[in-house]
Design a protein around this motif. Structure first.
Motif, short mmCIF file in Angstrom:
data_model
loop_
_atom_site.label_atom_id
_atom_site.label_comp_id
_atom_site.label_asym_id
_atom_site.label_seq_id
_atom_site.Cartn_x
_atom_site.Cartn_y
_atom_site.Cartn_z
N THR A 151 6.84 10.46 4.84
CA THR A 151 8.17 10.41 4.24
C THR A 151 8.21 9.59 2.95
N GLY A 152 7.05 9.20 2.42
CA GLY A 152 7.01 8.53 1.12
C GLY A 152 7.34 7.06 1.15
N ALA A 153 7.26 6.41 2.31
CA ALA A 153 7.54 4.98 2.40
C ALA A 153 6.26 4.19 2.11
N ARG A 154 6.41 2.92 1.82
CA ARG A 154 5.28 2.01 1.63
C ARG A 154 4.93 1.34 2.94
N GLY A 155 3.69 0.88 3.02
CA GLY A 155 3.26 0.06 4.13
C GLY A 155 2.73 -1.25 3.59
N GLU A 156 3.04 -2.36 4.23
CA GLU A 156 2.62 -3.67 3.73
C GLU A 156 2.14 -4.54 4.88
N GLU A 209 10.11 0.65 3.46
CA GLU A 209 8.88 -0.14 3.48
C GLU A 209 8.66 -0.66 4.89
N LEU A 210 7.49 -0.37 5.41
CA LEU A 210 7.12 -0.83 6.75
C LEU A 210 6.26 -2.08 6.62
N LEU A 211 6.68 -3.16 7.26
CA LEU A 211 5.93 -4.42 7.24
C LEU A 211 5.21 -4.59 8.57
N VAL A 212 3.91 -4.87 8.49
CA VAL A 212 3.10 -5.03 9.70
C VAL A 212 2.43 -6.39 9.68
N ARG A 213 2.70 -7.20 10.70
CA ARG A 213 2.01 -8.48 10.86
C ARG A 213 0.84 -8.25 11.80
N PRO A 214 -0.41 -8.47 11.35
CA PRO A 214 -1.57 -8.06 12.16
C PRO A 214 -1.61 -8.63 13.56
N ASP A 215 -1.05 -9.81 13.75
CA ASP A 215 -1.12 -10.44 15.09
C ASP A 215 0.11 -10.12 15.94
N GLY A 216 0.94 -9.18 15.51
CA GLY A 216 2.18 -8.89 16.23
C GLY A 216 1.95 -8.29 17.61
N MET A 264 0.84 -1.19 0.00
CA MET A 264 0.00 0.00 0.00
C MET A 264 0.87 1.24 0.00
N GLU A 265 0.48 2.23 -0.81
CA GLU A 265 1.12 3.53 -0.77
C GLU A 265 0.31 4.39 0.21
N PRO A 266 0.84 4.65 1.41
CA PRO A 266 0.02 5.34 2.42
C PRO A 266 -0.06 6.84 2.23
N ALA A 267 0.37 7.36 1.07
CA ALA A 267 0.33 8.81 0.86
C ALA A 267 -1.09 9.36 0.97
N PHE A 268 -2.12 8.54 0.61
CA PHE A 268 -3.49 9.04 0.69
C PHE A 268 -3.91 9.33 2.13
N LEU A 269 -3.12 8.88 3.10
CA LEU A 269 -3.42 9.13 4.50
C LEU A 269 -2.91 10.49 4.96
N THR A 270 -2.09 11.18 4.15
CA THR A 270 -1.45 12.40 4.62
C THR A 270 -2.43 13.48 5.09
N ALA A 306 11.02 -3.35 8.96
CA ALA A 306 11.15 -2.39 7.86
C ALA A 306 12.35 -2.73 7.00
N LEU A 307 12.20 -2.48 5.70
CA LEU A 307 13.32 -2.39 4.78
C LEU A 307 13.77 -0.94 4.79
N LEU A 308 15.09 -0.73 4.83
CA LEU A 308 15.62 0.60 5.08
C LEU A 308 16.22 1.25 3.85
N ARG A 309 16.12 2.58 3.82
CA ARG A 309 16.88 3.39 2.88
C ARG A 309 18.31 3.53 3.41
#
Length: 374
Positions: A340-345, A286-293, A1-7, A362-365
């Motif tokens: 900051t223009g990162a993705r969320g997954e 890229e931020l990775l989120v596991r729902p049950d974390g 997901m591109e979370p930019a629409f949340l800005t 996260a995968l890092l720049r």
């Protein structure tokens, strides 16, 4: 997901009313149930400390759902007496309603319930051209019609020399129209940055268009035997095929990002302290989120800016914020990702797999926002 629409959610101060509701019912009592649901939600918001104006805005949004809408659910976000985002959900929430009143909007559930749907170009093809449609997480829209040559397009049953010449002319028309359609599909994909292309129609025509699409788009293409320019009963089957293709795309994409995370090693971070440090430096690609974390709901401290966050309340004073507020780790990190223009997954590893550790990774720049992604 591109979370930019949340800005837009981060362009004004909180606190925020965040509501995710199940609206997957369309029986005769839907309107009455919707009104009762909205009352219960507003009562809960008031009990949590929500101001009257913001509660009233939420109530109005929840009761104004258009008749005939078939959303699986809705997510409504309001602050300062105004609804800022009213997002349809593509999957039903795990609970009938989830209501929060907090410093940050509760956006993490959207990773799994809404914005994961890929943008998709659907082309219903025949020998004359195609009808194009673009489907996004917010719904579908007409993307125009491709009209090729109209003559000759039909073969005859004769077998003499003139018939063979006519057959060649017909096939040339088919090929020309396929090339025109492929060019239009490619342009539509470029304009919309679509993640997926679905080709529907007769096997010969859709295969001809498929062959003529640029090499870079070949991996995005799915063909279906259902659907066509005539519509009719096949429209429902086409919709089912498109939904299936979008779900499969989401699964493949999440699996790919998870594999990248497993193999990147030094270019990753996991666990709240490491991710907070990466967010401060704008290094999350890229931020990775596991729902049950278990770490998703861990408390962190935030300031007004997306890089003002810390694990401990006392640390926030050194980040330029004298009155830090508590927030969930997943929502605070998603705010940083969106701004900051990162993705969320959202990732769903195999049973027993606890990657990323704690549920957040996260995968890092490169250091200090050099723009390079791993």
């Amino acid at each position: 997901m591109e979370p930019a629409f949340l800005t837009p959610l981060y362009e004004r101060p909180g606190p925020w009313a965040s509501v995710q509701v199940d609206t997957g019912w369309t029986d005769e009592s839907a309107a009455a149930r919707r009104e009762l649901q909205a009352r219960d939600i507003c009562d809960e918001l008031a009990a949590l400390g929500c101001d009257e104006a913001t509660g009233a805005a939420v109530y109005e949004a929840l009761t104004a759902r258009p008749d005939g809408a078939e959303d699986a659910g809705r997510a409504v976000y309001a602050a300062g007496g105004e609804v800022v985002l009213d997002q349809p959900l593509s999957a039903r929430p795990p609970a009938p309603m989830d209501v929060t009143w907090s410093a940050l909007p509760r956006v993490a559930p959207l990773l799994d319930l809404a914005a994961q749907d890929p943008v998709c170009v659907v082309a219903c093809i025949d020998r004359l051209g195609a009808d194009l449609e673009v489907r996004t997480p917010l719904g579908g829209r007409d993307a125009g019609t491709v009209g090729g040559r109209e003559y000759p397009v039909h073969l005859t049953g004769r077998a003499d020399r003139s018939a063979r010449h006519f057959r060649q002319s017909v096939e040339n028309t088919w090929e020309h129209n396929a090339a025109e359609t492929a060019a239009a599909v490619a342009q539509c994909q470029a304009d919309t940055h679509a993640d997926l292309i679905v080709l529907a129609g007769d096997p010969r025509e859709r295969a001809a268009v498929h062959r003529r699409l640029p090499e870079a788009l070949q991996d995005l293409v799915v063909e279906t035997e259902h659907g066509g320019r005539a519509g009719g009963a096949s429209t429902r089957l086409l919709d089912e095929d498109v939904d299936r293709a979008r779900r499969e795309h989401v699964r493949r994409r999440a699996d790919h990002e998870l594999e990248r995370f497993r193999s990147a090693h030094e270019a990753t971070a996991e666990g709240v302290p490491a991710l907070v440090e990466a967010a401060r430096q704008h290094r999350i690609a890229e931020l990775l989120v596991r729902p049950d974390g278990p770490d998703n709901g861990r408390e962190v401290w935030i300031g007004a800016e997306p890089d003002q966050l810390s694990v401990h309340r006392s640390d926030a004073r050194y980040l330029g914020e004298t009155r830090p507020e508590p927030a969930r780790a997943d929502d605070a990190l998603l705010r940083s990702a969106a701004v900051t223009g990162a993705r969320g997954e959202c990732v769903h590893p195999a049973a027993g797999d606890d990657i990323p550790a704690g549920g957040l990774g996260a995968l890092l720049r490169g250091p200090y926002g050099d723009g390079e992604r791993t």
